[in-house]
Write an enzyme that holds these catalytic residues in place. Structure first.
Site, PDB file in Angstrom:
ATOM      1  N   TYR A 157      36.513  43.149 106.024  1.00 58.49           N
ATOM      2  CA  TYR A 157      37.586  43.378 105.050  1.00 58.49           C
ATOM      3  C   TYR A 157      37.016  43.206 103.655  1.00 58.49           C
ATOM      4  O   TYR A 157      36.302  42.232 103.377  1.00 58.49           O
ATOM      5  CB  TYR A 157      38.723  42.374 105.283  1.00 58.49           C
ATOM      6  CG  TYR A 157      39.830  42.464 104.264  1.00 58.49           C
ATOM      7  CD1 TYR A 157      40.734  43.525 104.293  1.00 58.49           C
ATOM      8  CD2 TYR A 157      39.976  41.500 103.269  1.00 58.49           C
ATOM      9  CE1 TYR A 157      41.762  43.614 103.349  1.00 58.49           C
ATOM     10  CE2 TYR A 157      40.994  41.578 102.324  1.00 58.49           C
ATOM     11  CZ  TYR A 157      41.883  42.639 102.374  1.00 58.49           C
ATOM     12  OH  TYR A 157      42.894  42.720 101.445  1.00 58.49           O
ATOM     13  N   ASP A 225      29.390  41.235 100.655  1.00 55.61           N
ATOM     14  CA  ASP A 225      30.706  40.768 100.219  1.00 55.61           C
ATOM     15  C   ASP A 225      30.813  39.291 100.603  1.00 55.61           C
ATOM     16  O   ASP A 225      31.072  38.946 101.757  1.00 55.61           O
ATOM     17  CB  ASP A 225      31.807  41.602 100.872  1.00 55.61           C
ATOM     18  CG  ASP A 225      33.188  41.208 100.367  1.00 55.61           C
ATOM     19  OD1 ASP A 225      33.310  40.111  99.771  1.00 55.61           O
ATOM     20  OD2 ASP A 225      34.136  41.969 100.589  1.00 55.61           O
ATOM     21  N   LYS A 253      37.458  33.635  95.770  1.00 58.08           N
ATOM     22  CA  LYS A 253      37.922  32.446  96.472  1.00 58.08           C
ATOM     23  C   LYS A 253      37.312  31.130  95.958  1.00 58.08           C
ATOM     24  O   LYS A 253      37.814  30.549  95.010  1.00 58.08           O
ATOM     25  CB  LYS A 253      37.696  32.634  97.977  1.00 58.08           C
ATOM     26  CG  LYS A 253      38.486  33.860  98.505  1.00 58.08           C
ATOM     27  CD  LYS A 253      38.772  33.805  99.952  1.00 58.08           C
ATOM     28  CE  LYS A 253      39.323  35.122 100.505  1.00 58.08           C
ATOM     29  NZ  LYS A 253      40.752  35.232 100.565  1.00 58.08           N
TER      30      LYS A 253
END
Ligand code: PMP
Length: 416
Positions: A157, A225, A253
């Protein structure tokens, strides 16, 4: 807090109910589709929750429940929900104004520390979300190579914004990647260097190295990522842990303890395409000073690795305790991944190697397990990931394991 106190607070009480949350979500649904502001907060059993406040490892909802939290804001709260140094830095900065439409010294200092920590980072641009960082990375890759096609992987994702011309391959299959890259038309390969959104899957031995070599051979840029793995698996992310350096990497994050900070980082010649005019990047809120104060304080806390090291034994104990709870209840499951983020896979008999193995997951039964845990005041993501923080201390971990034993028995009894 003593272990006994913590366990008493967790168990030996009526099961928690969530009626106030359910009613508030229904009411909010009059104006907010689904009563939420992200699709990933919708459709969660028994209801999406509404919170009043957070403290350390706990969330407090509007039903008056105190929940041990393993969502951790979907990952960012690695220092816990109320890290004092971060809050102090943000409060101090807020006294100096909110948004300048210009630079602050803070962002240069945060960038300096970021580049010291992350192997691939010669330069970086801050963005306001991981999704934007990915868009920026792909724009750089396309500008640099003059190619359009991007290779992505099943089950990975990279944010909610469609990335354009993308082809999907099976991750951890080096031969398939090498064959595809040999056609010579791929701008970038983007991957989670350890697959964390679905499962928590380690790269197969030699896979990252092989992908790195194949990308270099065929003029393709390698993009990691690291929105989840960054500053969580190691101070320098998965690229440091596994010793493989991509051309570009995206972060989010854990960078700023829940403030909206993400980044695209990498080779200076690539990042400089933002100023040579070949790639566009903007954002009103990028590097806003309060968020940069949070980023700097967070990166300072994570820099020497001691925080991540302190999480490791507790994460391992939790993985082992959950595994034991499920085994003793007769539930087939695998607990795998990393102590700072792991995955509980119901229905698996051995750790998954790729997305296809995850087809065997018994997702419905795992959701029931999460509901039983939640009733015992432990909040875990329905998709199987567990995020750990520095303030999930031994007492909190043991209370979680006790709750897991009860929840597993309840699920097993249901099925029988
Ligand atoms: N990449 C990865 C690996 C992610 O896990 C996420 C978010 N879960 C994103 C990108 C998107 O980040 P954001 O939600 O901040 O846009």
């Amino acid at each position: 807090m003593g272990q006994g106190t913590e366990n008493d607070a967790q168990l030996n009480r009526p099961l928690a109910s969530f009626d106030a949350s359910r009613a508030a979500i229904a009411e909010a649904g009059r104006r907010l589709p689904g009563g939420v502001s992200s699709n990933f907060r919708y459709g969660i059993a028994p209801t999406p929750l509404v919170f009043e406040r957070a403290d350390g490892p706990w969330l407090f909802d509007i039903d008056g429940n105190r929940l041990i939290d393993y969502y951790l804001g979907m990952g960012p709260m690695i220092l816990g929900h109320t890290p004092p140094a971060v809050l102090d830095a943000v409060r101090e900065q807020l006294g100096r104004g909110i948004l300048y439409g210009g630079q602050s010294r803070l962002e240069a200092r945060a960038a300096e520390l970021f580049c010291e920590l992350v192997p691939c980072a010669e330069k970086l641009r801050f963005t306001s979300s991981g999704s934007e960082a990915v868009q920026a990375a792909l724009a750089l890759a396309r500008a640099a190579t003059g190619r359009h096609t991007v290779i992505d992987f099943e089950g990975h994702y990279h944010g909610w914004i469609p990335a354009g011309e993308v082809e999907l391959l099976c991750w951890n299959d080096l031969a398939a990647l090498e064959t595809r890259l040999a056609r010579g038309d791929v701008a970038a390969v983007i991957m989670e260097p350890a697959m964390c959104n679905a499962g928590a899957i380690h790269p197969a031995p030699g896979y990252l190295e092989g992908a790195r070599a194949a990308c270099s051979r065929h003029g393709t840029l390698l993009v990691f990522d690291e929105v989840i793995t960054g500053f969580r698996l190691a101070p320098g992310g998965a690229q440091q842990l596994f010793g493989v350096t991509p051309d570009l990497a995206t972060f989010g994050k854990c960078v700023a303890s829940g403030f909206p900070v993400a980044a695209v980082a990498g080779r200076a010649d690539l990042l400089d395409l933002f100023v040579s005019g070949n790639a566009l990047h903007g954002g009103t809120y990028n590097a806003n000073p309060a968020s940069m104060a949070a980023a700097l304080a967070t990166l300072q806390a994570l820099a020497d690795g001691s925080v991540l090291q302190s999480i490791a034994p507790r994460g391992e104990r939790l993985m082992q305790g959950l595994g034991q709870a499920l085994r003793e209840a007769g539930i087939t499951a695998v607990v795998a991944g990393f102590p700072q983020i792991f995955h509980v896979g119901f229905g698996l008999t051995e750790p998954a190697r790729d997305h296809r193995d995850l087809a065997r997951l018994d997702r419905a039964r795992y959701v029931r397990f999460c509901c039983e845990l939640l009733a015992r005041r432990v909040r875990a993501l329905e998709r199987g990931a567990w995020f750990l923080s520095a303030v999930h201390d031994d007492a909190v971990i043991e209370a979680t394991i006790d709750a897991a034993f009860e929840a597993a028995r309840a699920v097993a009894a249901e099925a029988g």
